[in-house]
Enzyme design. Sequence first.
Site, PDB file in Angstrom:
ATOM      1  CB  SER A  31       4.265  14.149  -3.628  1.00  0.00           C
ATOM      2  OG  SER A  31       4.545  14.253  -2.258  1.00  0.00           O
TER       3      SER A  31
ATOM      4  CB  CYS B  39       3.432  20.968 -11.706  1.00  0.00           C
ATOM      5  SG  CYS B  39       3.906  19.544 -12.243  1.00  0.00           S
TER       6      CYS B  39
ATOM      7  CG  ASP C 258      -0.231  19.413   0.853  1.00  0.00           C
ATOM      8  OD1 ASP C 258      -0.270  18.257   0.800  1.00  0.00           O
ATOM      9  OD2 ASP C 258       0.851  20.110   0.744  1.00  0.00           O
TER      10      ASP C 258
ATOM     11  NE  ARG D  27       2.121  17.381  -0.883  1.00  0.00           N
ATOM     12  CZ  ARG D  27       2.953  18.219  -1.422  1.00  0.00           C
ATOM     13  NH1 ARG D  27       3.906  17.883  -2.235  1.00  0.00           N
ATOM     14  NH2 ARG D  27       2.952  19.499  -1.160  1.00  0.00           N
TER      15      ARG D  27
END
Length: 218
Positions: free
Chosen positions: A70, A83, A143, A145
């Site tokens: 992603s 991250c 999340d 996604r």
Amino acid sequence: MLMRVPPATVRTQVSVPLRLSDGYVTEARVFSFDGLVDGREHLTFGLGDLASPGPLDGDCRRIPLVRPHSECLTGDVFGSQRCDCGPQLREAVERIAGSGGFLLYLRQEGRGIGLYAKLEAYALQDMGLDTYEANLALGHREDERSYVAAAQMLHALGVSRVALLSNNPDKARQLRRCGVRVAARVATGVHLSAANGRYLAAKARRGAHTIDVELSAG
Ligand SMILES: [Zn+2]
């Protein structure tokens, strides 16, 4: 239960020589698509022996190594250490190039909440929330996604079975639901830095990621 996934088709495929920031060089065959469900411009990078142009006959006999990645503008492009996306992407490109497969570059920044919201989530994290709590505080799900477009791209390329390069069980679950056979799951490395320890620990704790990281990190 299997989900009905609308068909997508390859729109363009083109060779792109890559030179990553540390000098690593490889060749990619970059695919774009028509018919992706969310209308976003997701890309697939064919790497290794799948980087050379040729007909896709719908019968990939060797199971390709596939990583759905992603988009993370701050991590992928600018090397943000909040991250582990940059090192994950770097690792994926080399590993897939080594064994042949596809990197699915998915335009769903910040677990699907978008770039600006991600920065707002960072600000909340600086006040003590973890990455999931921050998304919830902003009115998003932990999340957001979706991997439907990832499955559509694989179907369009004639890939029905994959070795999935991921620590995230949700990716395998969603792809299976979309009719992609996950023949194997291959773990990615842990890319711990001074700044991302808390983030990785939250991923391991809340997202059930397979990450071998000390939960007290950071
Ligand atoms: Zn990131």
